[in-house]
Each structure stands twice: as structure tokens, then as C-alpha cells.
Scaffold this motif. Structure first.
Motif, PDB file in Angstrom:
ATOM      1  N   UNK A  83      -1.740 -10.020  10.768  1.00  0.00           N
ATOM      2  CA  UNK A  83      -1.942  -8.871  10.142  1.00  0.00           C
ATOM      3  C   UNK A  83      -2.557  -7.976  11.149  1.00  0.00           C
ATOM      4  N   UNK A  84      -1.775  -6.682  11.441  1.00  0.00           N
ATOM      5  CA  UNK A  84      -2.249  -5.605  12.416  1.00  0.00           C
ATOM      6  C   UNK A  84      -2.595  -4.306  11.771  1.00  0.00           C
ATOM      7  N   UNK A  85      -3.387  -3.651  12.252  1.00  0.00           N
ATOM      8  CA  UNK A  85      -3.891  -2.448  11.523  1.00  0.00           C
ATOM      9  C   UNK A  85      -3.394  -1.240  12.728  1.00  0.00           C
ATOM     10  N   UNK A  86      -2.664  -0.419  12.230  1.00  0.00           N
ATOM     11  CA  UNK A  86      -2.113   0.483  13.107  1.00  0.00           C
ATOM     12  C   UNK A  86      -2.696   2.176  12.755  1.00  0.00           C
ATOM     13  N   UNK A  87      -2.919   2.822  13.828  1.00  0.00           N
ATOM     14  CA  UNK A  87      -3.333   4.161  13.514  1.00  0.00           C
ATOM     15  C   UNK A  87      -2.312   4.987  14.554  1.00  0.00           C
ATOM     16  N   UNK A  88      -1.778   6.094  13.914  1.00  0.00           N
ATOM     17  CA  UNK A  88      -0.886   6.876  14.924  1.00  0.00           C
ATOM     18  C   UNK A  88      -0.221   7.958  14.192  1.00  0.00           C
ATOM     19  N   UNK A  89       0.823   8.462  14.943  1.00  0.00           N
ATOM     20  CA  UNK A  89       1.430   9.866  14.284  1.00  0.00           C
ATOM     21  C   UNK A  89       2.615   9.713  13.573  1.00  0.00           C
ATOM     22  N   UNK A  90       2.499   8.514  12.878  1.00  0.00           N
ATOM     23  CA  UNK A  90       3.765   8.194  11.937  1.00  0.00           C
ATOM     24  C   UNK A  90       3.353   8.638  10.406  1.00  0.00           C
ATOM     25  N   UNK A  91       4.213   8.588   9.499  1.00  0.00           N
ATOM     26  CA  UNK A  91       3.949   9.032   8.111  1.00  0.00           C
ATOM     27  C   UNK A  91       2.785   8.393   7.497  1.00  0.00           C
ATOM     28  N   UNK A  92       1.856   9.130   7.121  1.00  0.00           N
ATOM     29  CA  UNK A  92       0.673   8.190   6.591  1.00  0.00           C
ATOM     30  C   UNK A  92      -0.513   7.970   7.695  1.00  0.00           C
ATOM     31  N   UNK A  93      -0.126   7.805   8.933  1.00  0.00           N
ATOM     32  CA  UNK A  93      -1.087   7.663   9.904  1.00  0.00           C
ATOM     33  C   UNK A  93      -2.011   6.561  10.113  1.00  0.00           C
ATOM     34  N   UNK A  94      -2.090   5.557   9.198  1.00  0.00           N
ATOM     35  CA  UNK A  94      -2.869   4.449   8.965  1.00  0.00           C
ATOM     36  C   UNK A  94      -2.280   3.626   8.034  1.00  0.00           C
ATOM     37  N   UNK A  95      -1.923   2.069   8.619  1.00  0.00           N
ATOM     38  CA  UNK A  95      -1.575   1.189   7.637  1.00  0.00           C
ATOM     39  C   UNK A  95      -1.777  -0.196   8.447  1.00  0.00           C
ATOM     40  N   UNK A  96      -2.085  -1.250   7.484  1.00  0.00           N
ATOM     41  CA  UNK A  96      -2.011  -2.407   7.434  1.00  0.00           C
ATOM     42  C   UNK A  96      -0.652  -3.134   7.607  1.00  0.00           C
ATOM     43  N   UNK A  97      -0.104  -3.794   8.664  1.00  0.00           N
ATOM     44  CA  UNK A  97       1.117  -4.503   8.573  1.00  0.00           C
ATOM     45  C   UNK A  97       1.199  -5.977   8.788  1.00  0.00           C
TER      46      UNK A  97
END
Length: 115
Positions: A83-97
Motif C-alpha cells: 500500500x502506497x500513499x501518493x501526493x502530487x499534481x494528479x486529480x484529487x492530489x492524495x490517494x492510497x493505492x
């Protein structure tokens, strides 16, 4: 049924792949897959190394983000979840994948990425 494990207990194949993926090292990441591997991301399946290479190249250039490995699970000897926590300039800006791996010996046979 899966069991939570320490992220350091993931197989070396998975941690090596994740490091290559994060570093955007296409050749090293691609070498982790079987010839007929399937990756499913954002509802689309990419079959075989040619399609996976194209997907990796697009994924590497589409957005800028940081990723942190926050959890791991072992389903059995062939199936693991990272499980990865991502933060960035994608739609929504924050997600756990959830990166759901199916291993075949020393290679990845399948990867499903989903929230």
C-alpha cells in the motif's frame, strides 16, 4: 485472507520493482515481469512487456508525485499487497493505492493497482 506484515518483509522482487518504478527506471522495472505479465491500472489492462513498457513510460511522465510505502500484506507465497500513499499534481492530489502482486518464481506475473 491476508496477514499484515512489516514492509521490510516484502520479497526482494517486489521491493526492487517498487524502487525501480519510483526511480522511473523503465528497464529495471520491466525486467521484473514475466513475458506475458498483465498490469491493470485505472481499469485498463496492459498485457506483455511491450504494453507494460508503454504504460510505465506514460505513468512516469504524466504526473509529479511523491510515494510512501505505508503497509504490506501477505496473502500467500505468490500474492502480496503493498500500500502506497501518493501526493502530487494528479486529480484529487492524495490517494492510497494498493499494488496487488502475483508472483511467478522470480518474476511478477500480474499487478493490479487500485485504491
Amino acid at each position: 485472507m491476508s496477514e499484515a506484515i512489516d514492509t521490510r518483509e516484502l520479497p526482494a522482487l517486489i521491493t526492487g520493482y517498487l524502487a525501480a518504478h519510483q526511480a522511473r527506471d523503465l528497464d529495471a522495472a520491466l525486467a521484473c515481469y514475466t513475458e506475458d505479465a498483465v498490469v491493470t491500472d485505472e481499469g485498463h489492462s496492459h498485457r506483455g512487456k511491450r504494453e507494460i513498457r508503454d504504460w510505465l513510460a506514460r505513468a512516469a511522465s504524466q504526473y509529479t508525485y511523491t510515494t510512501t510505502l505505508v503497509a504490506a500484506h501477505r496473502v500467500d507465497d505468490r500474492h502480496y499487497v503493498a500500500v502506497h500513499h501518493l501526493e502530487g499534481d494528479f486529480p484529487g492530489g492524495v490517494v492510497d493505492l494498493r499494488f496487488q502482486f502475483t508472483l511467478d518464481g522470480e518474476h511478477i506475473a500480474a499487478l493490479v493497482i487500485e485504491p
